[in-house]
Design an enzyme around this catalytic site. Structure first.
Site, short mmCIF file in Angstrom:
data_model
loop_
_atom_site.label_atom_id
_atom_site.label_comp_id
_atom_site.label_asym_id
_atom_site.label_seq_id
_atom_site.Cartn_x
_atom_site.Cartn_y
_atom_site.Cartn_z
N LYS A 1 -15.79 -19.48 33.39
CA LYS A 1 -15.57 -20.16 34.68
C LYS A 1 -16.45 -19.54 35.76
CE LYS A 1 -11.02 -21.64 33.23
NZ LYS A 1 -9.59 -21.49 33.14
N GLN B 1 -5.20 -17.74 35.76
CA GLN B 1 -5.33 -18.07 34.34
C GLN B 1 -3.98 -17.96 33.63
OE1 GLN B 1 -8.07 -19.27 33.01
NE2 GLN B 1 -7.44 -19.27 30.87
N ASP C 1 -6.81 -26.49 39.57
CA ASP C 1 -6.27 -26.79 38.24
C ASP C 1 -5.49 -28.11 38.25
OD1 ASP C 1 -6.79 -24.96 36.14
OD2 ASP C 1 -5.42 -23.48 37.00
N1 GUN Z 1 -5.33 -21.39 30.29
C1 GUN Z 1 -5.91 -22.21 29.38
N2 GUN Z 1 -6.47 -23.27 30.01
C2 GUN Z 1 -6.23 -23.11 31.34
C3 GUN Z 1 -6.57 -23.88 32.49
O1 GUN Z 1 -7.19 -24.94 32.42
N3 GUN Z 1 -6.15 -23.37 33.68
C4 GUN Z 1 -5.45 -22.21 33.78
N4 GUN Z 1 -5.10 -21.80 35.00
N5 GUN Z 1 -5.12 -21.48 32.72
C5 GUN Z 1 -5.51 -21.93 31.51
#
Ligand code: GUN
Length: 284
Positions: free
Chosen positions: A53, A97, A120
């Site tokens: 990311k 996350q 998100d």
């Molecule tokens: N863990 C796995 N995929 C994601 C996501 O798209 N966003 C977040 N915040 N955590 C994750």
């Protein structure tokens, strides 16, 4: 007939080019878009995801901050960090996350993120906006799946779409997005006795359960659009999705590969959401 591949890498690359151009315009006005990614604990898969990311932000010219905290961090301390990022004008998107350590309530954390920074799309304000057809942030994976379906040229109005999986992050928002696009939507899940009763009549199938070979060739309608959200390993340790790819591609009309389908689109849509958060902040 063999299905046409839906190339998630190519679509994500073109989206990143657009994001970079729009980000450069904001940066030229002194409003560089910024994403904060918060990782709590040392889950190896999560560490890889957050690195991606941050790397994606750098490549597109976005500002990014990666905060790493020990698994012992208290819920109160994490809430305080989220509140500080909510108040930080250089940050337009806040992503914590998942999964979090067990002593932290993920709902409490998600609801603490300012809805206008919830890139998100997990906050109830954004989930509710999707449900009621209002503007808001869309969850990145289903949002990316919608873009992949669009590239096929298959119009969703009046088509039967089946979603397998009912998670808050993929299955449920996916069903709502397909409904918004006027598809007739069926949601299947672990309590569905016979998936094929539903999938055999589907023009579009989105599979998001996390178990390989969930969708097999005898379960689909010839020519169907197949979107594979799964990320698993086969017996040889090779990455694979939830679809029996080699067999299903002989019957389907369109199919996403794993890797190179949904995965890169999830990452691209996070950039889109972060950019749009910054664009909205700039127009306020
Ligand atoms: N863990 C796995 N995929 C994601 C996501 O798209 N966003 C977040 N915040 N955590 C994750």
């Amino acid at each position: 007939m063999t299905a046409q591949l839906i190339d998630g890498n190519a679509l994500a690359a073109s989206i990143r080019v657009d994001v970079a151009a729009r980000a450069a315009q904001l940066t030229a006005r002194g409003l560089r878009p910024g994403l904060a990614v918060v990782l709590v604990g040392d889950d190896p898969a999560s560490a890889v995801y957050v690195r991606h990311k941050v790397k994606d932000c750098e490549a597109a010219g976005l500002h990014s901050v990666l905060e790493r905290h020990p698994a012992s961090m208290s819920e109160a301390d994490l809430l305080a960090r989220v509140q500080a990022l909510n108040a930080d004008a250089s940050i337009h998107g806040v992503l914590v996350q998942m999964p979090l350590p067990r002593h932290i309530d993920p709902h409490r954390i998600i609801e603490a993120i300012a809805p206008h920074k919830d890139v998100d799309g997990f906050h109830v304000a954004n989930a509710g906006a999707l449900m009621t057809g209002q503007p808001g942030f869309r969850a990145c994976t289903p949002y990316g799946c919608m873009r992949l379906i669009e590239t096929t040229g298959v119009a969703l109005r009046g088509r039967h779409a089946v979603v397998i999986g009912r998670s808050n992050t993929v299955g449920k928002p996916m069903a709502l997005m397909l409904l918004q696009a006027n598809a007739t939507v069926t949601v299947c899940h672990s309590g569905t006795p016979d998936l094929s009763v539903h999938t055999r009549g589907a023009d579009v199938v989105v599979v998001a359960v996390g178990r390989r070979d969930t969708l097999r060739a005898d379960m689909i309608k010839p020519g169907a659009v197949i979107i594979d959200v799964g990320m698993n390993r086969n017996d040889a340790g090779k990455l694979c999705g939830d679809v029996d790819f080699e067999a299903v591609r002989q019957v389907a009309g369109w199919i996403t590969p794993v890797p190179g389908g949904v995965g890169p689109m999830t990452r691209a849509m996070l950039l889109v959401n972060t950019l749009e958060a910054a664009e909205r902040a700039a127009s306020r």
